[in-house]
Design an enzyme around this catalytic site. Structure first.
Site, PDB file in Angstrom:
ATOM      1  N   ASP A 153      30.690  36.374  39.642  1.00  0.00           N
ATOM      2  CA  ASP A 153      31.622  37.364  39.123  1.00  0.00           C
ATOM      3  C   ASP A 153      30.845  38.664  39.193  1.00  0.00           C
ATOM      4  OD1 ASP A 153      32.879  39.232  37.322  1.00  0.00           O
ATOM      5  OD2 ASP A 153      34.121  37.552  36.682  1.00  0.00           O
ATOM      6  N   HIS A 154      31.151  39.488  40.177  1.00  0.00           N
ATOM      7  CA  HIS A 154      30.227  40.585  40.451  1.00  0.00           C
ATOM      8  C   HIS A 154      30.142  41.582  39.288  1.00  0.00           C
ATOM      9  CE1 HIS A 154      33.819  42.828  41.775  1.00  0.00           C
ATOM     10  NE2 HIS A 154      33.097  43.926  41.716  1.00  0.00           N
ATOM     11  N   HIS A 182      36.893  39.187  35.673  1.00  0.00           N
ATOM     12  CA  HIS A 182      36.013  40.311  35.331  1.00  0.00           C
ATOM     13  C   HIS A 182      36.201  40.770  33.884  1.00  0.00           C
ATOM     14  CE1 HIS A 182      35.360  40.203  39.538  1.00  0.00           C
ATOM     15  NE2 HIS A 182      36.342  41.001  39.911  1.00  0.00           N
TER      16      HIS A 182
HETATM   17  C1  BG6 Z   1      37.494  42.528  43.095  1.00  0.00           C
HETATM   18  C2  BG6 Z   1      38.988  42.539  43.219  1.00  0.00           C
HETATM   19  O1  BG6 Z   1      37.062  41.338  42.490  1.00  0.00           O
HETATM   20  O2  BG6 Z   1      37.083  43.623  42.298  1.00  0.00           O
HETATM   21  C3  BG6 Z   1      39.461  43.839  43.825  1.00  0.00           C
HETATM   22  O3  BG6 Z   1      39.395  41.465  44.039  1.00  0.00           O
HETATM   23  C4  BG6 Z   1      38.926  45.011  43.040  1.00  0.00           C
HETATM   24  O4  BG6 Z   1      40.875  43.893  43.870  1.00  0.00           O
HETATM   25  C5  BG6 Z   1      37.423  44.881  42.851  1.00  0.00           C
HETATM   26  O5  BG6 Z   1      39.225  46.180  43.764  1.00  0.00           O
HETATM   27  C6  BG6 Z   1      36.899  45.942  41.922  1.00  0.00           C
HETATM   28  O6  BG6 Z   1      35.513  45.891  41.924  1.00  0.00           O
HETATM   29  P1  BG6 Z   1      34.677  47.167  41.529  1.00  0.00           P
HETATM   30  O7  BG6 Z   1      33.270  46.685  41.524  1.00  0.00           O
HETATM   31  O8  BG6 Z   1      34.962  48.194  42.584  1.00  0.00           O
HETATM   32  O9  BG6 Z   1      35.162  47.596  40.204  1.00  0.00           O
END
Ligand code: BG6
Length: 510
Positions: free
Chosen positions: A197-198, A260
């Site tokens: 989960d980045h 997230h």
């Molecule tokens: C991803 C989603 O997990 O996270 C995308 O699939 C979203 O739809 C993205 O744009 C947002 O990531 P960050 O790091 O740019 O907030």
């Protein structure tokens, strides 16, 4: 700042040693994620000397892939998307020489060619540890895992380890997540599985625990006695872009909230772990998610809102509505905005609403956690009646302008006693300088080191789905109700304001 203070979840010892040498086996190496995030992150890690010199990257493709051409493509994309990851030609050569390819579609449910290629690499001095990265469409997860197991690539022993990173989406509802977990568990042990989960790799999300646990100031007031409500916002200015095929099946609730935002909520609301060991932290996250008050499909209209963006303008530029986007069905009911009101039924958070919202095509990109404190119980300043005073807010800016601000009341200079809110502001940029590393750098490195702290454990993924499941059901069943719309470039539908109105709360202006 030394590494051990910068990395709260890791002992200094681990950071002093580079990650174990391994072959990072990437399924989906030609895809968007690998090209946009994984390879630039790997290049940064190599530049910074974080990876073992022997670590190699092996891209598994279904269709024949020319190794030379693939290396050039990786470098060209990294140069374009993350220019500082490839500083010069010498580095480009050195980095790309570590990239290999193999064509294997897993015919017959086995990855024999991959296995042979790994044996070849090992016999010419390559590492025997394997870190497998699934960056492929989710329908491929279970068969790929099974086919890896069939050729023994899931086996970890004393001499060499095997680990697997699984990208989101991890299931599309509770049942499919559970089935995928079982399919993975049939082949890999939980300690080999890294569900990415980045958001957990973002510096600012990691800092939530440091803020709470390394300061005397916050933890004593981190409860229902002092906190009025918590609002977590993840707004994006971008629309669905080229991802309609994926997004049509997902929508905002599955795409952002179940994973997230739920992980951020867990970091904010969990109890203090007994230690910073991965399992201690993950246990607390599970407990707090388990304490989220269950609700039924009938409750959904009172606790959840969804909407779709209509044509509008973002940053002065006209943009089409969701239904006009390429690849979107003309009658699509996929939500691009979702908001949720949750309660955590435990001693600490009794009665404190947690509001979560996310949307595409909002006025700007901003992710923030706002801890909004209760009003003062009694107001002695006659000119500023208590209901006109603003509440203290601790705002944790996850991105951009990463930092934390604290809003409090101050006396307006002058003879009269007037009160006005002011802000104390901490910014990563000005306090620490330097570049904030991308979440994928941290997570790839952690997986190579064998630290699962920042990866979602089976139970927390399933809890996330359990929480949102009644919303998914209700939204699937009300196919005839009109879907609220919001103008692209606005802060979402008015229905989302109503969600907060019962308690006289308002979304913060960001
Ligand atoms: C991803 C989603 O997990 O996270 C995308 O699939 C979203 O739809 C993205 O744009 C947002 O990531 P960050 O790091 O740019 O907030």
């Amino acid at each position: 700042m030394s590494d051990s203070t910068a990395n709260p979840f890791r002992s200094g010892m681990l950071m002093e040693h580079p990650a174990d040498p391994c072959v990072l086996i990437i399924f989906g190496g030609t895809g968007d994620l690998a090209q946009r995030k994984l390879f630039p992150s790997l290049a940064h890690l190599v530049r910074e000397g974080r990876l073992s010199e022997q670590t190699q990257f092996l891209c598994v493709s279904r269709k024949p892939l020319d190794e030379h051409g693939f290396r050039a493509e990786v470098i060209a994309n990294a140069r374009q998307l993350a220019p500082d990851s490839i500083p010069d030609e010498t580095f480009a050569q050195k980095f790309s020489a570590r990239i290999f390819t193999v064509t294997d579609a897993g015919e017959g449910g086995r990855f024999d060619r991959l296995k042979t290629r790994l044996t070849e690499l090992a016999s010419s001095g390559g590492p025997r540890n394997h870190l497998i990265y699934l960056s492929i469409p989710p329908t491929g997860y279970a068969p790929t895992i099974a086919a890896l197991g069939a050729v023994g690539l899931s086996a970890s022993d004393a001499g060499a380890w095997s680990r697997i990173i699984i990208e989101k989406p991890f299931g599309r509802d509770y049942a499919s997540a559970e089935a995928l977990n079982s399919a993975a568990a049939a082949v890999f042990k939980e300690e080999q599985i890294y569900r990415i989960d980045h958001y957990l790799g973002k510096e600012t999300v990691q800092n939530i625990l440091v803020l709470r646990l390394a300061n005397t100031l916050f933890e004593p007031i981190w409860n229902h006695h002092y906190v009025d409500h918590v609002a977590i916002t993840a707004a994006e200015a971008l629309g669905v872009e080229e991802r309609a095929q994926y997004y049509e099946e997902s929508g905002a609730l599955r795409d952002m909230i179940q994973n997230h935002l739920m992980q951020i909520l867990a970091m904010i609301a969990m109890e203090r772990p007994a230690s910073l060991a991965a399992e201690a932290i993950r246990d607390e996250k599970r407990k707090v998610l388990e304490s989220v008050r269950p609700f039924t499909e009938q409750d959904v209209p009172n606790i959840a809102v969804r909407a779709q963006y209509a044509a509008g303008a973002v940053a002065g530029k006209a943009v089409p509505g969701y239904l006009e986007e390429q690849g979107v069905k003309p009658n699509s009911r996929t939500e691009t905005y979702a908001a949720l009101k949750l309660h955590i039924d435990n001693w600490r958070w009794s009665g404190v609403p947690f509001y979560l919202r996310t949307g595409k095509r909002m006025p700007k990109r901003v992710t923030e956690v706002a801890i909004v404190f209760r009003k003062v119980p009694h107001m002695v300043f006659a000119q500023s009646p208590v209901d006109r005073l603003e509440q203290n807010v601790l705002a944790i800016r996850i991105q951009p302008n990463e930092g934390i601000s604290l809003k409090f009341e101050a006396k307006l200079p002058g003879h009269a006693l007037h009160v006005r809110p002011v802000e104390m502001d901490f910014r990563y940029g000005s306090s620490f300088g330097g570049r904030l590393s991308d979440a994928y750098e941290r997570l790839l490195l952690d997986a190579m080191i064998g630290d699962q702290t920042l990866f979602a454990r089976r139970d927390s993924v399933e809890e996330g789905w359990r929480i949102v499941q009644p919303v998914l059901n209700a939204w699937a069943h009300d196919a005839n109700d009109a879907l609220p719309q919001y103008v692209a470039g606005s802060w979402g539908p008015s229905e989302a304001d109503v969600l907060l109105a019962a308690r006289n709360h308002r979304w913060r202006k960001l």
